[in-house]
Design a protein around this motif. Structure first.
Motif, PDB file in Angstrom:
ATOM      1  N   GLU A 101      45.864  42.568  18.313  1.00  0.00           N
ATOM      2  CA  GLU A 101      45.696  41.765  19.711  1.00  0.00           C
ATOM      3  C   GLU A 101      46.361  42.665  20.724  1.00  0.00           C
ATOM      4  O   GLU A 101      47.205  43.579  20.829  1.00  0.00           O
ATOM      5  CB  GLU A 101      46.597  40.529  19.594  1.00  0.00           C
ATOM      6  N   ILE A 102      46.019  42.308  21.814  1.00  0.00           N
ATOM      7  CA  ILE A 102      46.308  42.886  23.240  1.00  0.00           C
ATOM      8  C   ILE A 102      47.947  42.454  23.265  1.00  0.00           C
ATOM      9  O   ILE A 102      48.114  41.375  23.732  1.00  0.00           O
ATOM     10  CB  ILE A 102      45.625  42.764  24.283  1.00  0.00           C
ATOM     11  N   ARG A 103      48.885  43.292  23.482  1.00  0.00           N
ATOM     12  CA  ARG A 103      50.188  42.637  23.625  1.00  0.00           C
ATOM     13  C   ARG A 103      50.747  42.771  25.226  1.00  0.00           C
ATOM     14  O   ARG A 103      51.167  41.830  25.488  1.00  0.00           O
ATOM     15  CB  ARG A 103      50.972  43.712  22.824  1.00  0.00           C
ATOM     16  N   GLU A 104      50.389  43.869  25.666  1.00  0.00           N
ATOM     17  CA  GLU A 104      51.010  44.059  26.997  1.00  0.00           C
ATOM     18  C   GLU A 104      49.801  44.809  27.977  1.00  0.00           C
ATOM     19  O   GLU A 104      49.498  45.795  27.443  1.00  0.00           O
ATOM     20  CB  GLU A 104      52.074  44.621  26.903  1.00  0.00           C
ATOM     21  N   THR A 105      49.586  44.467  29.122  1.00  0.00           N
ATOM     22  CA  THR A 105      48.680  44.860  29.854  1.00  0.00           C
ATOM     23  C   THR A 105      48.953  45.747  31.249  1.00  0.00           C
ATOM     24  O   THR A 105      48.101  46.203  31.915  1.00  0.00           O
ATOM     25  CB  THR A 105      47.501  43.879  30.089  1.00  0.00           C
ATOM     26  N   SER A 106      50.228  45.273  31.434  1.00  0.00           N
ATOM     27  CA  SER A 106      50.750  45.824  32.665  1.00  0.00           C
ATOM     28  C   SER A 106      51.351  47.303  32.552  1.00  0.00           C
ATOM     29  O   SER A 106      52.031  47.669  31.656  1.00  0.00           O
ATOM     30  CB  SER A 106      52.025  44.927  33.369  1.00  0.00           C
ATOM     31  N   GLN A 107      50.560  48.397  33.370  1.00  0.00           N
ATOM     32  CA  GLN A 107      50.835  49.725  33.239  1.00  0.00           C
ATOM     33  C   GLN A 107      52.319  49.851  33.513  1.00  0.00           C
ATOM     34  O   GLN A 107      52.801  50.699  32.715  1.00  0.00           O
ATOM     35  CB  GLN A 107      49.973  50.405  34.099  1.00  0.00           C
ATOM     36  N   THR A 108      52.642  49.173  34.619  1.00  0.00           N
ATOM     37  CA  THR A 108      54.269  49.455  34.989  1.00  0.00           C
ATOM     38  C   THR A 108      55.069  49.035  34.153  1.00  0.00           C
ATOM     39  O   THR A 108      56.061  49.725  33.828  1.00  0.00           O
ATOM     40  CB  THR A 108      54.216  48.364  36.320  1.00  0.00           C
ATOM     41  N   LEU A 140      49.052  39.024  41.736  1.00  0.00           N
ATOM     42  CA  LEU A 140      49.816  39.444  40.684  1.00  0.00           C
ATOM     43  C   LEU A 140      50.437  40.630  40.154  1.00  0.00           C
ATOM     44  O   LEU A 140      50.935  41.020  38.943  1.00  0.00           O
ATOM     45  CB  LEU A 140      48.936  38.756  39.182  1.00  0.00           C
ATOM     46  N   GLN A 141      50.557  41.275  41.051  1.00  0.00           N
ATOM     47  CA  GLN A 141      51.069  42.803  41.278  1.00  0.00           C
ATOM     48  C   GLN A 141      50.699  43.497  39.714  1.00  0.00           C
ATOM     49  O   GLN A 141      49.496  44.024  39.757  1.00  0.00           O
ATOM     50  CB  GLN A 141      52.664  42.535  41.525  1.00  0.00           C
ATOM     51  N   ASP A 142      51.747  43.436  38.909  1.00  0.00           N
ATOM     52  CA  ASP A 142      51.808  44.521  37.711  1.00  0.00           C
ATOM     53  C   ASP A 142      50.556  44.188  37.066  1.00  0.00           C
ATOM     54  O   ASP A 142      50.076  44.838  36.021  1.00  0.00           O
ATOM     55  CB  ASP A 142      52.786  44.245  37.077  1.00  0.00           C
ATOM     56  N   TYR A 143      50.240  42.662  36.930  1.00  0.00           N
ATOM     57  CA  TYR A 143      49.130  42.323  36.102  1.00  0.00           C
ATOM     58  C   TYR A 143      47.625  42.324  36.745  1.00  0.00           C
ATOM     59  O   TYR A 143      46.930  41.924  36.482  1.00  0.00           O
ATOM     60  CB  TYR A 143      49.459  40.865  35.489  1.00  0.00           C
ATOM     61  N   THR A 144      47.678  42.820  38.064  1.00  0.00           N
ATOM     62  CA  THR A 144      46.442  43.181  38.825  1.00  0.00           C
ATOM     63  C   THR A 144      45.688  44.333  38.095  1.00  0.00           C
ATOM     64  O   THR A 144      46.531  45.521  38.023  1.00  0.00           O
ATOM     65  CB  THR A 144      46.970  43.159  40.268  1.00  0.00           C
ATOM     66  N   TYR A 145      44.399  44.525  37.840  1.00  0.00           N
ATOM     67  CA  TYR A 145      43.980  45.742  37.401  1.00  0.00           C
ATOM     68  C   TYR A 145      42.737  45.888  38.098  1.00  0.00           C
ATOM     69  O   TYR A 145      41.693  45.249  38.364  1.00  0.00           O
ATOM     70  CB  TYR A 145      43.618  45.576  35.889  1.00  0.00           C
ATOM     71  N   TYR A 146      42.825  46.924  39.041  1.00  0.00           N
ATOM     72  CA  TYR A 146      41.592  47.197  39.902  1.00  0.00           C
ATOM     73  C   TYR A 146      41.232  46.031  40.530  1.00  0.00           C
ATOM     74  O   TYR A 146      40.095  45.822  40.601  1.00  0.00           O
ATOM     75  CB  TYR A 146      40.346  48.043  38.951  1.00  0.00           C
ATOM     76  N   PHE A 147      42.219  45.713  41.418  1.00  0.00           N
ATOM     77  CA  PHE A 147      41.825  44.305  42.229  1.00  0.00           C
ATOM     78  C   PHE A 147      41.509  42.971  41.367  1.00  0.00           C
ATOM     79  O   PHE A 147      41.216  42.087  41.960  1.00  0.00           O
ATOM     80  CB  PHE A 147      40.850  44.549  43.348  1.00  0.00           C
ATOM     81  N   VAL A 148      41.678  43.238  40.144  1.00  0.00           N
ATOM     82  CA  VAL A 148      41.232  42.065  39.267  1.00  0.00           C
ATOM     83  C   VAL A 148      42.549  41.296  38.858  1.00  0.00           C
ATOM     84  O   VAL A 148      43.144  41.968  37.948  1.00  0.00           O
ATOM     85  CB  VAL A 148      40.294  42.170  38.287  1.00  0.00           C
ATOM     86  N   PRO A 149      42.783  39.877  39.167  1.00  0.00           N
ATOM     87  CA  PRO A 149      44.175  39.337  38.564  1.00  0.00           C
ATOM     88  C   PRO A 149      43.887  39.032  37.100  1.00  0.00           C
ATOM     89  O   PRO A 149      43.085  38.376  36.671  1.00  0.00           O
ATOM     90  CB  PRO A 149      44.380  37.993  39.606  1.00  0.00           C
ATOM     91  N   ALA A 150      44.875  39.796  36.396  1.00  0.00           N
ATOM     92  CA  ALA A 150      45.222  39.225  35.015  1.00  0.00           C
ATOM     93  C   ALA A 150      43.817  39.291  34.232  1.00  0.00           C
ATOM     94  O   ALA A 150      43.530  38.152  33.604  1.00  0.00           O
ATOM     95  CB  ALA A 150      45.982  38.433  34.683  1.00  0.00           C
ATOM     96  N   PRO A 151      42.976  40.255  34.048  1.00  0.00           N
ATOM     97  CA  PRO A 151      41.546  39.967  33.384  1.00  0.00           C
ATOM     98  C   PRO A 151      41.710  39.743  32.041  1.00  0.00           C
ATOM     99  O   PRO A 151      41.350  38.782  31.477  1.00  0.00           O
ATOM    100  CB  PRO A 151      40.977  41.331  33.427  1.00  0.00           C
ATOM    101  N   TRP A 152      42.551  40.480  31.154  1.00  0.00           N
ATOM    102  CA  TRP A 152      42.848  40.267  29.781  1.00  0.00           C
ATOM    103  C   TRP A 152      43.325  38.720  29.536  1.00  0.00           C
ATOM    104  O   TRP A 152      42.922  38.203  28.611  1.00  0.00           O
ATOM    105  CB  TRP A 152      43.618  41.399  29.206  1.00  0.00           C
ATOM    106  N   LEU A 153      44.208  38.442  30.381  1.00  0.00           N
ATOM    107  CA  LEU A 153      44.887  37.086  29.995  1.00  0.00           C
ATOM    108  C   LEU A 153      43.717  36.265  30.452  1.00  0.00           C
ATOM    109  O   LEU A 153      43.815  35.110  29.583  1.00  0.00           O
ATOM    110  CB  LEU A 153      46.100  36.899  30.894  1.00  0.00           C
ATOM    111  N   SER A 154      43.036  36.140  31.317  1.00  0.00           N
ATOM    112  CA  SER A 154      41.788  35.178  31.543  1.00  0.00           C
ATOM    113  C   SER A 154      40.953  35.056  30.363  1.00  0.00           C
ATOM    114  O   SER A 154      40.636  34.024  30.079  1.00  0.00           O
ATOM    115  CB  SER A 154      41.263  35.588  32.901  1.00  0.00           C
ATOM    116  N   VAL A 155      40.640  36.294  30.118  1.00  0.00           N
ATOM    117  CA  VAL A 155      39.702  36.339  28.752  1.00  0.00           C
ATOM    118  C   VAL A 155      40.083  35.538  27.770  1.00  0.00           C
ATOM    119  O   VAL A 155      39.750  34.702  27.133  1.00  0.00           O
ATOM    120  CB  VAL A 155      39.378  37.784  28.583  1.00  0.00           C
TER     121      VAL A 155
END
Lengths: 144, 978
Positions: free
Chosen positions: A124-131, B244-259
């Motif tokens: 599963e995807i665990r963490e997505t934040s690069q920072t 969502l700062q850290d969790y924004t990916y290329y201007f999309v907020p938290a795409p994986w979590l949304s999915v």
């Protein structure tokens, strides 16, 4: 049940640079899968999709220079989410190794596993934040 | 060497890797490796104790050597030692070595449990994560036994660090997948659901995965996740692109979590709470709206992330299939993607639209894109995209566009990739039959199929056209004329000869009036193909010839000449020889009347599911059915297209070549049990003949108990091709039970032995016996074919809560079942508490390379654990009164489905398990029974009364038990038996 079955990084010649399995396979089966994935993925060109049916599953892959990053998932899973998960992972590698190249993955293979485990766990995807991932990796790097 | 220059690595390792890379040949590499192995071995064996750094370095080198593909047979103990180091880098290498090598050496696991325990208890988040990752990576049952109890605690502990929670959630998920029985639900489950509210998005991301997995088996326990998921999703989709700062990916907020959240919601029906539902619909609309906004970045990452959410949103909309407005909007959005320059998007749009086509709300909207889809079929470069286009055309086909779609598919077939030709052929054949308004079009289409892609036209397809022509006299003349014309082509496919031969043999008389197709012309046309055909086709043609003798007496002499020729009468092939001999004799000795009777036109075939449909389903594998077999809409088609009703696919297709005349001495082996040879093994073990009974006499109770076997060890997955984990596949991993599963189950409510299932390939028989709360079942799998079944794996699955209610231990059976052979599987069953649904039996195997799968309901119902109880009338009435609460009683009044025979009824009630009490009911016509259902946890006393009313042909059945669901369930089970 939906989860990543395996992640493979291979070069064009078919050398494996990372193989991470989230399902039990015996060694022969792993070797067979590695060869099959290579055969399926390398014949495709840039105009093709980044998805290819594979046995009862599908491979989501993206090519970076000479390396193919492949994720095997269930057929009904979200293609684009995994495609970007690959890219997210590659960007982290790039940052961590300062312009990552294939040789970094060879010489630091044991670190690559750590990066994978930070971002993907149990299929599963665990963490997505690069920072967050990079902060954690740097913290680990500083430990003895 | 970039790594070395960074100065943080192990120098010796880097040098070794460089050496390997510089090796010019495989031999040189092996030499270098052997040298290194000798070096490491001597270091490990040496007198001098190694320091942690050296140990780490050598273990890492060994790991590198292993990853190059060489066996490693030492160093495991050193790796285990590294785990107890208090230095992170040493510990990490130790854990890595174990995670990677554990497959080949599971003994390692026992050695490391202690180290893992220490790390889990260390309160050092880094060490805890290392240990959790190791458990998650190995995920074996042993690990589950050792740690499954600790992990929920770590997951919900208030003082656990976020990163530890993330790892713990996924670690638990892995253990649950591997052995769900080891992860009991508990008070922690509610707290897991509340992790959806966690501040840390990474924790939420991990928790959603865990909940999605757990809720599939325990939907009610996790129901509260719906509203939490909706509000989390709502906050994400309505946030600005950088919120969502850290969790924004290329201007999309938290795409994986949304999915992930959207996927979680797909485990449930639409929210019942109107406010929650309103909020969710708003979210879905927002996503659709955002898709129309101009992109915030030109990068493909931006659009991919955004569209990942969009496609998942559309999946949820399709899953709900209740919001026409959203469905149509989704369709329009996908329509835009059909012409997008990104191949990925075109592919995904075609794929997603396929499911939209099967919704009645969006079917019409999908149809408007027909031209674009046809164009995709013609022009896409990627074969997988063309395949999706073909799938979509198939899915959007209905009576209004069938002719266009079929003709486009036929045109495509001429240039189609070999890989997908057969599938296209099947699809065309199905559509042509299903939407045929007149059958001449259907016949034309199938003959075109044979002309264009004869090699890919399977038996199913050409059998089917024969069945339909035989059954419909309005098309027979046309069919005869058309095949006659088709056969005139200088080179025609053998399948055409078969179809032509059969049809002319049956209906050649309908065109015999035309001198251009007079009987002698028909015969010589067919016979001109004869010599180049295979044995099977020649056999079929011989049957056509004998039919000609009946249809056209004027051809008799010519045909007898052909039959008499040495090449036929002394043919090396026994089938051809036999036919020639028999047909020749028949034509010589039989009177015209006899001949006319024997060679009469074939009677209509019984209506049944098209075997083509079954074949297409098999090709597509389980799960693909929904988009393909649409029993949807179009009720008007019944009269003319009734043949494709989705009915059980167990019937065999008659083979015209084998059984054209019904003249053959022995029936073909598949049709009926024969008395000798391979078929013999299949002859009912369940028949009442004492000889065939396996020795399964009543076992003394102790012996029965002591023979309970320990559970079969978890088997590693042999093949990726099998999507279910071998040990304990969850219900979602196996296909749904076959449509007749319930009916088959009902047959076993009142009996314990018999044939549970049978089709052309496989017969499954059952023998079972039950004592108290224990049972033993023998399943007999008989291979009815002459070909070996491979990867044969029957598994028992407990859907829902069942695994807490019923324990079923199975033994593995051999993965191969030879043709004609039978294997036996023993199941030990223990009823833990009352249960309502039977376990599922999933049987998978490969037959001739094609995967087969089948899911049945195992005939284990609660009444099997009945113990009959005798009691006097007085006791009965006293207990009857004690169970007088309305919820303790279940009653059903129903019509008799079988003749009302008191003896049969008695036998059924006894078979059901209760005692029959005489002289209790004042009315002697009525039946009264009593018994106790034995489970491990509790006993449920049951009383029943059955009142037949012969005049009205009705029954009234009343059940009283101390448990409400049991009363209802028993009542339902029993009511179906009369």
């Amino acid at each position: 049940m939906v989860w990543i079955r395996f992640i493979l990084i291979q070069n064009r010649a078919g050398k494996t640079r990372l193989a991470k399995w989230y399902m039990q396979f015996d060694d022969d089966e792993k070797q067979k899968l590695i060869e099959e994935v290579h055969a399926v993925v390398t014949v495709r060109d840039a105009k093709h999709t980044n998805f290819v049916e594979f046995r009862n599953f599908k491979i989501i892959y993206r090519r970076y220079a000479g390396l193919y990053f492949c994720i095997c998932v269930d057929v009904n899973d979200n293609n684009l989410a995994y495609l970007e998960a690959i890219h997210n992972f590659v960007e982290v590698l790039n940052e961590y190794f300062h312009n990552v190249c294939e040789l970094d993955l060879v010489f630091n293979f044991y670190k690559v596993y750590t990066v994978v485990d930070e971002m993907f766990l149990a299929g599963e995807i665990r963490e997505t934040s690069q920072t967050k991932v990079l902060k954690q990796l740097l913290m680990l790097q500083s430990l003895e | 060497m970039p790594a070395v220059s960074k100065g943080d690595g192990m120098r010796g390792l880097a040098v070794f890797i460089s050496d390997i890379r510089n090796c010019k040949s495989k031999e040189a590499e092996i030499k270098r490796i052997n040298k290194e192995l000798a070096n490491i071995r001597s270091k490990f064996k040496g007198d001098k104790a190694l320091d942690g750094y050296s140990k780490k370095k050598y273990v890492c080198k060994l790991l590198f050597i292993f990853l190059l593909g060489h066996d490693i047979d030492f160093g495991h103990m050193e790796a285990v030692n590294l785990l107890s180091s208090n230095k992170y880098t040493e510990k990490q290498i130790g854990y890595l070595f174990i995670s990677v090598l554990v497959n080949s050496n599971s003994e390692l696991i026992r050695l490391i449990n202690n180290a893992i325990k220490n790390d889990l208890a260390s309160r050092n988040p880094t060490f805890m994560c290392l240990a959790l990752h190791c458990i998650a990576n190995v995920g074996s049952r042993e690990m589950g036994e050792a740690f499954a109890a600790d992990i929920p605690r770590i997951l919900v502990a208030g003082d656990s660090m976020d990163s530890v929670k993330q790892s713990a959630a996924l670690c638990l998920l892995r253990l649950y997948k591997a052995s769900p029985d080891l992860v009991p639900m508990g008070e922690w489950t509610a707290r897991v659901v509340h992790l959806l509210n966690d501040q840390h998005m990474g924790v939420v991301t991990a928790a959603v995965s865990l909940i999605t997995c757990l809720c599939k088996k325990n939907p009610d326990d996790f129901k509260t996740c719906i509203s939490l998921a909706v509000s989390r999703l709502s906050r994400i989709v309505s946030s600005a692109s950088t919120d969502l700062q850290d969790y924004t990916y290329y201007f999309v907020p938290a795409p994986w979590l949304s999915v992930k959240l959207l996927r979680l919601l797909q485990c449930y029906p639409p929210p019942e709470d109107a406010a929650v539902k309103g909020r969710l619909v708003e979210c879905l609309e927002t996503v659709l709206n955002k898709a129309q906004e101009p992109p915030k970045s030109k990068k493909v990452q931006h659009s991919n992330a955004k569209n990942a959410i969009l496609f998942e949103t559309i999946s949820l909309i399709i899953h709900y299939d209740s919001e026409p407005n959203l469905l149509v909007r989704a369709c329009n959005q996908l329509g835009q993607f059909l012409q997008h320059r990104e191949t990925n998007l075109r592919y995904l749009a075609l794929e997603s639209m396929c499911t939209l086509a099967s919704s009645e709300f969006s079917h019409e909207a999908v149809k408007t894109h027909i031209d674009t889809v046809i164009n995709a079929l013609k022009t896409e470069r990627d074969v997988s995209v063309r395949q999706r286009a073909a799938d979509l055309l198939y899915a959007m086909c209905d009576r209004s566009n069938a002719k266009q779609i079929v003709s486009e598919m036929l045109r495509y077939l001429e240039t189609a990739d070999y890989a997908i030709r057969e599938e296209i052929v099947l699809k065309v054949a199905i559509l042509a039959e299903k939407y045929a308004v007149d059958y001449s079009w259907y016949v034309d289409t199938i003959l075109n199929l044979i002309r264009i892609a004869g090699d890919y036209v399977s038996e199913e397809v050409w059998y089917r056209v024969l069945q339909i022509v035989t059954n419909r006299d309005d098309v027979q003349g046309y069919a005869a004329k058309t095949v006659f014309e088709a056969l005139q082509a200088p080179a025609c496919h053998e399948n055409m000869v078969k179809v032509g031969g059969y049809i002319l043999g049956e209906f050649g008389n309908l065109i015999a009036g035309d001198p251009r197709s007079s009987p002698p012309v028909q015969f010589s046309l067919l016979h001109s193909k004869f010599h180049l055909c295979s044995v099977a086709t020649r056999a079929l043609l011989l049957s056509t010839y004998i039919k000609f003798i009946n249809l056209f007496p004027e051809t008799k002499a010519t045909i007898q000449g052909v039959l008499r020729a040495g090449s036929q009468l002394r043919n090396a092939d026994v089938e051809l020889q036999q036919r020639a001999v028999e047909y020749l004799t028949l034509s010589s000795v039989a009177s015209t009347d006899v001949l006319a009777t024997v060679l009469e036109e074939m009677p209509p075939f019984p209506e049944r599911e098209s075997s083509i449909l079954a074949k297409l389903k098999r090709k597509k594998g389980p799960g693909a059915g929904s988009a393909l077999d649409d029993g949807r809409r179009d009720p008007s088609s019944n009269d003319i297209n009734g043949g494709v009703e989705p009915t059980p696919s167990t019937v065999s297709t008659p083979s015209p070549s084998a059984d054209l005349l019904g003249l053959r001495a022995a029936p073909p082996p598949a049709a009926a049990p024969v008395t000798s040879g391979a078929g013999n093994l299949l002859v009912d073990v369940f028949s009442d003949g004492p000889a065939a009974q396996p020795s399964l006499g009543p076992t003394p109770e102790e012996a029965f108990l002591s023979e309970l076997e320990p559970p079969a060890p978890e088997s590693p997955m042999a093949l990726l091709a099998d999507p279910a984990p071998a040990a304990d596949p969850g219900p979602e991993d196996i296909g749904p039970p076959i449509p007749e599963a319930d009916e088959l189950l009902n047959k076993f409510v009142c009996k314990n032995n018999g044939v549970l299932f049978e089709n052309q390939l496989l017969q499954i028989g059952v023998k079972s016996e039950f004592r108290q709360n224990l049972g033993r079942m023998y399943l007999f799998y008989g291979n009815k074919t002459s070909v070996q079944f491979q990867n044969f794996s029957p598994t028992v699955v407990h859907p829902g809560d069942l695994q807490t209610q019923l324990a079923v231990q199975t033994k593995r059976v051999a993965a191969q079942v030879d043709g004609g052979a039978q294997v036996q599987q023993v199941l030990n069953i223990e009823c833990l508490r009352d249960f309502l649904t039977p376990p599922l039996l999933s049987v998978r195997f490969r037959y001739g390379g094609a995967p087969q799968s089948l899911t049945l309901k195992l005939p284990v119902t609660i009444n099997k654990f009945f113990q009959p109880t005798e009691m006097a009338a007085q006791d009965f009435f006293q207990r009857w009164k004690q169970l007088s609460l309305p919820q303790q009683e279940a009653q059903k009044i129903f019509k008799a489905n079988h003749p009302m025979d008191a003896e049969v009824t008695k036998a059924k009630l006894l078979g059901f398990g209760s005692a029959l009490l005489d002289n209790v009911d004042p009315n002697p016509e009525n039946f009264v029974g009593a018994g106790i259902i034995q489970t491990k946890a509790l006993q449920v006393g049951c009383l029943l009364r059955l009142e037949p009313n012969a005049q009205a042909q009705m029954y009234r059945l009343t059940l009283r038990t101390s448990k409400e669901p049991v009363s209802r369930h028993l009542c339902e089970l029993l009511a179906q038996q009369f």
